[in-house]
Motif scaffolding. Structure first.
Motif, PDB file in Angstrom:
ATOM      1  N   THR A 621       0.827  -1.199   0.000  1.00  0.00           N
ATOM      2  CA  THR A 621       0.000   0.000   0.000  1.00  0.00           C
ATOM      3  C   THR A 621       0.865   1.254   0.000  1.00  0.00           C
ATOM      4  OG1 THR A 621      -1.712  -1.191   1.219  1.00  0.00           O
ATOM      5  CG2 THR A 621      -1.834   1.216   1.231  1.00  0.00           C
ATOM      6  N   VAL A 625       0.994   4.303  -2.841  1.00  0.00           N
ATOM      7  CA  VAL A 625       0.778   5.718  -2.535  1.00  0.00           C
ATOM      8  C   VAL A 625       1.987   6.551  -2.948  1.00  0.00           C
ATOM      9  CG1 VAL A 625       0.481   7.373  -0.654  1.00  0.00           C
ATOM     10  CG2 VAL A 625      -0.863   5.263  -0.680  1.00  0.00           C
ATOM     11  N   THR A 681      -6.805   5.745   2.269  1.00  0.00           N
ATOM     12  CA  THR A 681      -6.012   6.521   3.238  1.00  0.00           C
ATOM     13  C   THR A 681      -6.845   7.511   4.028  1.00  0.00           C
ATOM     14  OG1 THR A 681      -5.495   8.315   1.688  1.00  0.00           O
ATOM     15  CG2 THR A 681      -4.046   6.369   1.661  1.00  0.00           C
ATOM     16  N   ASP A 683      -7.346  10.427   3.264  1.00  0.00           N
ATOM     17  CA  ASP A 683      -6.696  11.729   3.102  1.00  0.00           C
ATOM     18  C   ASP A 683      -7.494  12.531   2.077  1.00  0.00           C
ATOM     19  OD1 ASP A 683      -3.263  12.802   2.375  1.00  0.00           O
ATOM     20  OD2 ASP A 683      -5.123  13.937   2.567  1.00  0.00           O
TER      21      ASP A 683
END
Length: 772
Positions: A621, A625, A681, A683
């Motif tokens: 992961t 990212v 995430t 985010d």
């Protein structure tokens, strides 16, 4: 040997290396069927009693979580969709979840194919729940199988099951020669000694303490006698009580002064080693305490391999040891055990005659013979089902409904004919001369899944488009090669035997979307069939994009069939390869999977990010990212708008980057990857970036012009340095449509979360618990 007509059989139960009697039986059962009928596909669907599961062999295709009722429903969907011809249920109350193992009924009720249930327990005094469960299993099953004649009578007299619905087939045993026990005794330092044996998973209902209590009397007459207690403690007993029962037995042996003659083998042995233990045995003892035990695999092994046997009178023993094949003693009677052991050892001729009678019966119980009996039964059941079909359905239990404004699908309709989606257009007019491609039909199929999921457009029209694109996909599959063709001329001639690796992977992605999200049962069935036939080819691919497209499809597929171990293994392999490519090629100034950026770039980090999340692998992961963040930084210039990698030259490490021709597919791939990063995430910056990339379609780009026609849903084919490509092909239109659908889906999710938070806030403000 008869010609077997059934193509695929699924066996539900437990499976080795899980340690339990049903697991041993199911494993031997599957191996015997496969050995006798190699043309039949035999798969296992085990039930796991632990969250981590077991390291199963490849025969295991799908796993059921014992205490998760939804897992049973998913298993039913999996079996229905994958065209299993017949299901064999190995039933024991304790291996399934719910009251008295009732969760298994959720699975059986949804199955379409014939069901044969093998009953490992039939109680003559069931409680209310046990009775209800077995009554329902009997109703749902086409045939019941028992391994003792006593069980036949109980099912008919107590449970009122018609006799014609129940078949007797004996417990299978290994086919071993009739040998003198002395042949194996030196393997266990027992040469010249008398060997008694009890084997199986240890639990307090085994009654082994009564044999130990008999040993002082036996040793007075035969001082060289040994009693082997073979078997690990049952895992459920061990989790609850530890080794209390084994320690009690060892203490009892010391108290009786026979610890030197009682040998504990605390192990779960393989079949070849078990055959050696049985071979070395003079007398086999089953001192079990439960009269209702309807079947004992260990007893069947001992009798069928020609051992003299002493047993307590539980049902299976009374039946199997009749006609002089063994001796029955009362429950919990150590004196009777000692008396019969000594009598058998004193009378060699009688003991060997007993052995011979048991071995002769065993010739009908070998696994090869038992497999033939089952196959004959399966043919009968299948034939009967064909005469009396049974309706069934696959249900989607979580339907999404969103009230969002409809989109314009005018250009999509224009580009679609009776064959499928045409790939190119001259201006807005379909270009018949360029024909069709699997790439665009796969993208179209993905779009229809999202439209269906979001509730946009006419349901009838969306279903019709999806059916057309899926039909094209099915027609494109080359059965001989196991691959999809890509290009089809307008006069319907395939222009190649196999398409590119990327087109194959993209098609798997589309099929996975259908399987994981569609509510159309027929579409899911065909997509699943194609997916499973096409997936093996991916393991031979070398292109990272093909791996990535396939990983996206696998991610979607596993939403529906989370326990499919075969697909999980492919996922793990492809994710490992993608991560390896990243590790080999990345550097601080180039954290990427290859030494070149070409097309559909954002799909690579998106696939690794998703696979890492699914596999609970933070390294994967994190790498996804990192790569996506670098790509985003690279594709946003000082001007602050999105500038995708141009397709006229691409961007090789250390060389000049191509700025044009800028393609809509790059914008879509980047938007989808950013939204995936946002979901995984949490985010919010990733959502903001996705919106910024979408603005590229609307005019925030190098030329400051919009690429879309909102009235028709068409999209121009790309940006050149000083002009817009006025053609409006399928790829471009679908790139815009898919990007918009992805954003709408995310916004709907955000709205739902905000609504839920507001509702909880109001409840708390009013003094009401949100969890009341």
């Amino acid at each position: 040997m008869q010609k077997f007509q059934i193509g695929k059989i699924a066996v539900i139960g437990t499976y080795m290396p899980r340690q339990c009697g049903v697991a041993t039986f199911t494993t031997d059962f599957c191996e015997a069927l496969s050995a006798q009928y190699p043309e039949a596909a035999i798969c296992a669907i085990p039930v796991n009693d632990t969250s981590e599961g077991y390291p199963y062999p490849a025969r295991v295709e799908f796993e059921i979580a014992e205490r998760d009722i939804e897992s049973y429903r998913q298993a039913a969907d999996y079996l229905n969709i994958n065209r299993v011809d017949l299901v064999v249920l190995q039933h024991e109350y304790g291996i399934f979840g719910g009251p008295s193992g009732s969760y298994i009924l959720e699975l059986l009720r949804e199955l379409r194919m014939p069901i044969v249930t093998v009953l490992h327990t039939v109680l003559d005094e069931p409680d209310r729940n046990q009775r209800k469960v077995l009554d329902e299993i009997a109703r749902l099953s086409d045939r019941l199988v028992v391994m003792s004649h006593h069980a036949l009578d109980v099912l008919h007299d107590l449970y009122l099951v018609p006799r014609e619905k129940v078949s007797y087939i004996p417990h299978g045993i290994p086919d071993v020669p009739f040998v003198d026990p002395n042949f194996y005794k030196d393997e266990f330092d027992a040469a010249g000694k008398v060997v008694l044996l009890t084997f199986g998973l240890l639990s307090p209902n085994k009654g082994i303490e009564h044999v130990i209590a008999a040993m002082p009397t036996i040793l007075k007459r035969y001082p060289d006698a040994l009693y082997f207690v073979l078997g690990a403690t049952h895992p459920h007993v061990r989790r609850r009580d530890g080794e209390a029962y084994r320690l009690m037995l060892q203490r009892l042996a010391r108290e009786h002064g026979v610890e030197h003659a009682v040998v504990f083998y605390n192990q779960f042995v393989r079949l070849d080693k078990l055959v050696e233990f049985i071979g070395a045995t003079d007398i086999y003892v089953t001192p079990y305490l439960n009269r209702e035990q309807i079947v004992s695999g260990t007893l069947a092994y001992a009798v069928g391999t020609g051992k003299a046997v002493i047993s307590t009178p539980y049902w299976h023993a009374e039946e199997l040891l009749g006609e002089g094949r063994g001796v029955v003693v009362p429950f919990r009677d150590s004196a009777a055990i000692a008396e019969q052991v000594i009598w058998l050892l004193d009378h060699d001729a009688e003991r060997h005659a007993m052995r011979k009678r048991g071995y002769e019966l065993g010739r009908e119980m070998t696994w090869s013979q038992v497999a033939r009996c089952y196959m004959s039964l399966f043919d009968q059941v299948r034939e009967q089902r064909l005469l009396v079909p049974q309706a069934g359905s696959i249900s989607r239990r979580l339907l999404r409904a969103h009230s969002l404004p409809p989109l314009s699908l005018s250009h999509l309709r224009r580009m679609t004919d009776d064959t499928g989606l045409l790939q190119h257009a001259t201006f807005s007019v379909p270009n018949y001369g360029e024909g069709y491609s699997i790439d665009d039909n796969a993208r179209g199929l993905i779009a229809t899944v999202l439209l269906e999921e979001l509730g946009l457009g006419s349901p009838e029209e969306i279903a019709a488009l999806a059916g057309r694109y899926l039909a094209f996909t099915a027609h494109a599959f080359n059965e001989d090669a196991g691959r999809f063709r890509n290009l089809l001329s307008f006069d319907r001639r395939w222009l190649e035997d196999v398409g590119s690796e990327d087109s194959h992977g993209r098609t798997l992605w589309a099929l996975g979307m259908v399987i994981g999200r569609s509510i159309d049962e027929g579409h899911v069935g065909l997509a699943s069939l194609l997916f499973n036939r096409a997936l093996p080819a991916v393991t031979e691919f070398t292109a990272p994009r093909a791996w990535s497209f396939a990983l996206l499809g696998i991610h979607e597929y596993l939403k529906r069939f989370a326990s499919d171990r075969g697909v999980q293994r492919v996922r793990d392999d492809l994710a490992d390869r993608l991560m390896q490519a990243f590790n080999v090629n990345s550097a601080q100034d180039w954290p990427w999977f290859e030494d070149i950026l070409t097309y559909d770039n954002a799909t690579l980090p998106r696939a690794l990010l998703l696979a890492g999340a699914d596999m609970n692998n933070a390294a994967y992961t994190g790498a996804g990212v990192t790569a996506l963040a670098w790509l985003m930084e690279l594709q946003f210039g000082e001007e602050g708008h999105f500038i995708p990698i141009g397709c006229h030259g691409f961007y090789r490490r250390g060389e000049e980057r191509a700025r044009f021709d800028q393609q809509p597919i790059e914008a879509y791939a980047t938007i989808a990857a950013c939204l995936t990063a946002f979901r995984e995430t949490e985010d919010i910056d990733w959502h903001v970036r996705a919106q910024a990339v979408f603005d590229w379609f609307l005019g925030r780009n190098d030329l400051g012009v919009s690429l879309v026609d909102p009235a028709t849903g068409a999209c121009y084919d790309g940006l050149q340095p000083d002009w817009v490509n006025q053609n409006q092909g399928a790829e471009s239109a679908l790139a815009f449509l898919l990007a918009l659908l992805e954003l709408r889906a995310t916004e709907a999710e955000l709205l739902a979360e905000e609504t839920a938070r507001e509702a909880e806030r109001l409840m708390l403000a009013n003094g009401v618990s949100a969890h009341a």
